[in-house]
Design a protein around this motif. Structure first.
Motif, PDB file in Angstrom:
ATOM      1  N   ASP A 181       0.817  -1.214   0.000  1.00 36.14           N
ATOM      2  CA  ASP A 181       0.000   0.000   0.000  1.00 36.14           C
ATOM      3  C   ASP A 181       0.851   1.265   0.000  1.00 36.14           C
ATOM      4  O   ASP A 181       0.524   2.245  -0.666  1.00 36.14           O
ATOM      5  CB  ASP A 181      -0.924   0.006   1.222  1.00 36.14           C
ATOM      6  CG  ASP A 181      -1.979  -1.089   1.171  1.00 36.14           C
ATOM      7  OD1 ASP A 181      -2.190  -1.672   0.084  1.00 36.14           O
ATOM      8  OD2 ASP A 181      -2.580  -1.373   2.220  1.00 36.14           O
ATOM      9  N   TRP A 182       1.926   1.255   0.773  1.00 38.80           N
ATOM     10  CA  TRP A 182       2.768   2.448   0.892  1.00 38.80           C
ATOM     11  C   TRP A 182       3.527   2.768  -0.395  1.00 38.80           C
ATOM     12  O   TRP A 182       3.625   3.922  -0.798  1.00 38.80           O
ATOM     13  CB  TRP A 182       3.799   2.246   2.003  1.00 38.80           C
ATOM     14  CG  TRP A 182       3.272   2.283   3.395  1.00 38.80           C
ATOM     15  CD1 TRP A 182       2.099   2.814   3.828  1.00 38.80           C
ATOM     16  CD2 TRP A 182       3.927   1.747   4.561  1.00 38.80           C
ATOM     17  NE1 TRP A 182       1.966   2.649   5.185  1.00 38.80           N
ATOM     18  CE2 TRP A 182       3.071   2.003   5.659  1.00 38.80           C
ATOM     19  CE3 TRP A 182       5.133   1.100   4.780  1.00 38.80           C
ATOM     20  CZ2 TRP A 182       3.402   1.621   6.969  1.00 38.80           C
ATOM     21  CZ3 TRP A 182       5.463   0.707   6.064  1.00 38.80           C
ATOM     22  CH2 TRP A 182       4.605   0.968   7.148  1.00 38.80           C
ATOM     23  N   PHE A 183       4.094   1.740  -1.015  1.00 37.56           N
ATOM     24  CA  PHE A 183       5.069   1.966  -2.083  1.00 37.56           C
ATOM     25  C   PHE A 183       4.666   1.378  -3.434  1.00 37.56           C
ATOM     26  O   PHE A 183       5.424   1.484  -4.400  1.00 37.56           O
ATOM     27  CB  PHE A 183       6.433   1.387  -1.667  1.00 37.56           C
ATOM     28  CG  PHE A 183       6.934   1.903  -0.343  1.00 37.56           C
ATOM     29  CD1 PHE A 183       7.283   3.234  -0.186  1.00 37.56           C
ATOM     30  CD2 PHE A 183       7.045   1.061   0.748  1.00 37.56           C
ATOM     31  CE1 PHE A 183       7.747   3.714   1.032  1.00 37.56           C
ATOM     32  CE2 PHE A 183       7.510   1.517   1.969  1.00 37.56           C
ATOM     33  CZ  PHE A 183       7.858   2.856   2.113  1.00 37.56           C
ATOM     34  N   GLN A 184       3.496   0.730  -3.509  1.00 38.14           N
ATOM     35  CA  GLN A 184       3.018   0.111  -4.744  1.00 38.14           C
ATOM     36  C   GLN A 184       4.022  -0.903  -5.289  1.00 38.14           C
ATOM     37  O   GLN A 184       4.285  -0.974  -6.497  1.00 38.14           O
ATOM     38  CB  GLN A 184       2.683   1.167  -5.802  1.00 38.14           C
ATOM     39  CG  GLN A 184       1.487   2.044  -5.467  1.00 38.14           C
ATOM     40  CD  GLN A 184       1.825   3.080  -4.403  1.00 38.14           C
ATOM     41  OE1 GLN A 184       2.730   3.882  -4.602  1.00 38.14           O
ATOM     42  NE2 GLN A 184       1.108   3.087  -3.296  1.00 38.14           N
ATOM     43  N   VAL A 185       4.607  -1.667  -4.385  1.00 37.86           N
ATOM     44  CA  VAL A 185       5.552  -2.715  -4.764  1.00 37.86           C
ATOM     45  C   VAL A 185       4.862  -4.068  -4.700  1.00 37.86           C
ATOM     46  O   VAL A 185       3.837  -4.239  -4.028  1.00 37.86           O
ATOM     47  CB  VAL A 185       6.780  -2.722  -3.825  1.00 37.86           C
ATOM     48  CG1 VAL A 185       7.573  -1.431  -3.978  1.00 37.86           C
ATOM     49  CG2 VAL A 185       6.363  -2.927  -2.368  1.00 37.86           C
ATOM     50  N   GLY A 186       5.435  -5.040  -5.411  1.00 35.00           N
ATOM     51  CA  GLY A 186       5.019  -6.416  -5.231  1.00 35.00           C
ATOM     52  C   GLY A 186       5.734  -6.998  -4.027  1.00 35.00           C
ATOM     53  O   GLY A 186       6.891  -6.645  -3.761  1.00 35.00           O
ATOM     54  N   VAL A 187       5.068  -7.863  -3.273  1.00 32.82           N
ATOM     55  CA  VAL A 187       5.657  -8.441  -2.066  1.00 32.82           C
ATOM     56  C   VAL A 187       5.599  -9.960  -2.135  1.00 32.82           C
ATOM     57  O   VAL A 187       4.536 -10.542  -2.377  1.00 32.82           O
ATOM     58  CB  VAL A 187       4.931  -7.956  -0.796  1.00 32.82           C
ATOM     59  CG1 VAL A 187       5.584  -8.551   0.447  1.00 32.82           C
ATOM     60  CG2 VAL A 187       4.927  -6.433  -0.715  1.00 32.82           C
ATOM     61  N   LEU A 188       6.752 -10.591  -1.940  1.00 30.70           N
ATOM     62  CA  LEU A 188       6.845 -12.041  -1.781  1.00 30.70           C
ATOM     63  C   LEU A 188       6.931 -12.306  -0.281  1.00 30.70           C
ATOM     64  O   LEU A 188       7.962 -12.055   0.348  1.00 30.70           O
ATOM     65  CB  LEU A 188       8.078 -12.586  -2.498  1.00 30.70           C
ATOM     66  CG  LEU A 188       8.149 -12.320  -4.005  1.00 30.70           C
ATOM     67  CD1 LEU A 188       9.490 -12.792  -4.571  1.00 30.70           C
ATOM     68  CD2 LEU A 188       6.993 -12.992  -4.725  1.00 30.70           C
ATOM     69  N   ALA A 189       5.830 -12.757   0.306  1.00 28.61           N
ATOM     70  CA  ALA A 189       5.724 -12.921   1.751  1.00 28.61           C
ATOM     71  C   ALA A 189       6.000 -14.378   2.116  1.00 28.61           C
ATOM     72  O   ALA A 189       5.164 -15.254   1.907  1.00 28.61           O
ATOM     73  CB  ALA A 189       4.334 -12.507   2.224  1.00 28.61           C
ATOM     74  N   VAL A 190       7.193 -14.633   2.661  1.00 25.48           N
ATOM     75  CA  VAL A 190       7.635 -15.990   2.979  1.00 25.48           C
ATOM     76  C   VAL A 190       7.370 -16.275   4.455  1.00 25.48           C
ATOM     77  O   VAL A 190       7.860 -15.548   5.337  1.00 25.48           O
ATOM     78  CB  VAL A 190       9.132 -16.160   2.662  1.00 25.48           C
ATOM     79  CG1 VAL A 190       9.607 -17.557   3.049  1.00 25.48           C
ATOM     80  CG2 VAL A 190       9.410 -15.876   1.194  1.00 25.48           C
ATOM     81  N   GLU A 191       6.603 -17.320   4.735  1.00 28.75           N
ATOM     82  CA  GLU A 191       6.231 -17.649   6.121  1.00 28.75           C
ATOM     83  C   GLU A 191       6.107 -19.168   6.259  1.00 28.75           C
ATOM     84  O   GLU A 191       5.370 -19.803   5.509  1.00 28.75           O
ATOM     85  CB  GLU A 191       4.899 -16.974   6.477  1.00 28.75           C
ATOM     86  CG  GLU A 191       4.270 -17.422   7.775  1.00 28.75           C
ATOM     87  CD  GLU A 191       5.198 -17.276   8.977  1.00 28.75           C
ATOM     88  OE1 GLU A 191       5.286 -18.235   9.764  1.00 28.75           O
ATOM     89  OE2 GLU A 191       5.839 -16.220   9.121  1.00 28.75           O
ATOM     90  N   PRO A 192       6.825 -19.771   7.239  1.00 25.69           N
ATOM     91  CA  PRO A 192       6.790 -21.231   7.369  1.00 25.69           C
ATOM     92  C   PRO A 192       5.546 -21.781   8.059  1.00 25.69           C
ATOM     93  O   PRO A 192       5.200 -22.950   7.861  1.00 25.69           O
ATOM     94  CB  PRO A 192       8.039 -21.534   8.198  1.00 25.69           C
ATOM     95  CG  PRO A 192       8.278 -20.291   8.989  1.00 25.69           C
ATOM     96  CD  PRO A 192       7.846 -19.158   8.106  1.00 25.69           C
ATOM     97  N   ALA A 193       4.870 -20.988   8.891  1.00 24.20           N
ATOM     98  CA  ALA A 193       3.713 -21.486   9.638  1.00 24.20           C
ATOM     99  C   ALA A 193       2.455 -21.386   8.786  1.00 24.20           C
ATOM    100  O   ALA A 193       2.030 -20.286   8.413  1.00 24.20           O
ATOM    101  CB  ALA A 193       3.547 -20.686  10.925  1.00 24.20           C
TER     102      ALA A 193
END
Length: 246
Positions: free
Chosen positions: A60-72
């Motif tokens: 939302d802040w920067f209009q970037v794509g985010v790859l959200a890595v989470e093991p749980a």
């Protein structure tokens, strides 16, 4: 630190109790803008994304794509995927992303949970484009005096003492080709008042508080209530460090 397990209920409680409201992250938005110079269309790798509060904020802040890595899996299920945020099953030591795919990496309250900090640093070197920053938001030993939990639950300082130091993190990332370019403390508002923060606290959702005995936890809550009664308008502002490496 031992790995924390989350079922669906624990993940939902974590999101309710631990995610900082977006309006409380204004200073973090400025700090990231200063240090990372993100522009629309870039890619940010959010390592240990939890329930995705910062992943959504970055998009939302920067209009970037985010790859959200989470093991749980239970935490990952709550990440607001879509519209620029992609949730991935993985760990810092073995990132499920291509080489040189990201323009910045974000590790929010993560480094003390990593099983192999050196391997994580090497993986981030692989996954980041040349010159891309690693932004580490964490509490570090010797620098936790303005953390609200340490203020009101002083026994939690013992937990922080076991976290990787700034020097240990720098050494691990230095061996992977990074160097420190900034270390600054940044405020965040967990709640509009101390009383509201006390109401929001959930012992089981916080590794520092979970380690306390019943009496120590009760004393901490009493300290918060006493401070809130003495100064009802005091906001629940805590400080954490931002360590930046390139």
């Amino acid at each position: 630190m031992p790995e924390t397990s989350y079922d669906a209920a624990a993940a939902a409680e974590y999101r309710a109790a631990r995610e900082i409201p977006r309006e409380g992250l204004t200073a973090w938005r400025r700090a990231v803008a200063d240090e990372a110079r993100l522009t629309a269309g870039m890619t940010v790798l959010d390592v240990g994304a939890g329930t995705g509060g910062f992943a959504a904020a970055f998009h939302d802040w920067f209009q970037v794509g985010v790859l959200a890595v989470e093991p749980a899996a239970a935490m990952r299920a709550l990440i607001p995927a879509g519209a620029g945020v992609r949730a991935l099953d993985g760990r810092a030591e073995s990132l499920p992303v291509p080489d040189a795919c990201a323009d910045a990496a974000w590790l929010g309250s993560v480094v003390h949970h990593l099983g192999d900090l050196d391997a994580a640093a090497r993986e981030l070197r692989r996954a980041l484009r040349p010159g891309a920053p690693v932004l580490i938001r964490n509490t570090f030993p010797g620098r936790s005096g303005r953390d609200l939990r340490v203020r009101f639950f002083p026994e939690t300082a013992d937990s922080v003492a076991g976290y990787p130091t700034v020097e240990r993190v720098e050494a691990a990332f230095g061996a992977a080709g990074f160097r420190r370019v900034a270390l600054r403390s940044v405020p965040q508002e967990s709640a509009p008042t101390l009383a509201a923060w006390a109401d929001r606290l959930r012992r089981d959702s916080d590794t520092k508080l979970r380690a306390l005995g019943d009496a120590a936890y009760a004393r901490g809550i009493a300290r918060i209530r006493e401070a809130a009664a003495a100064n009802p308008e005091e906001r629940a502002i805590s400080w954490m460090d931002l360590l930046v490496l390139r």
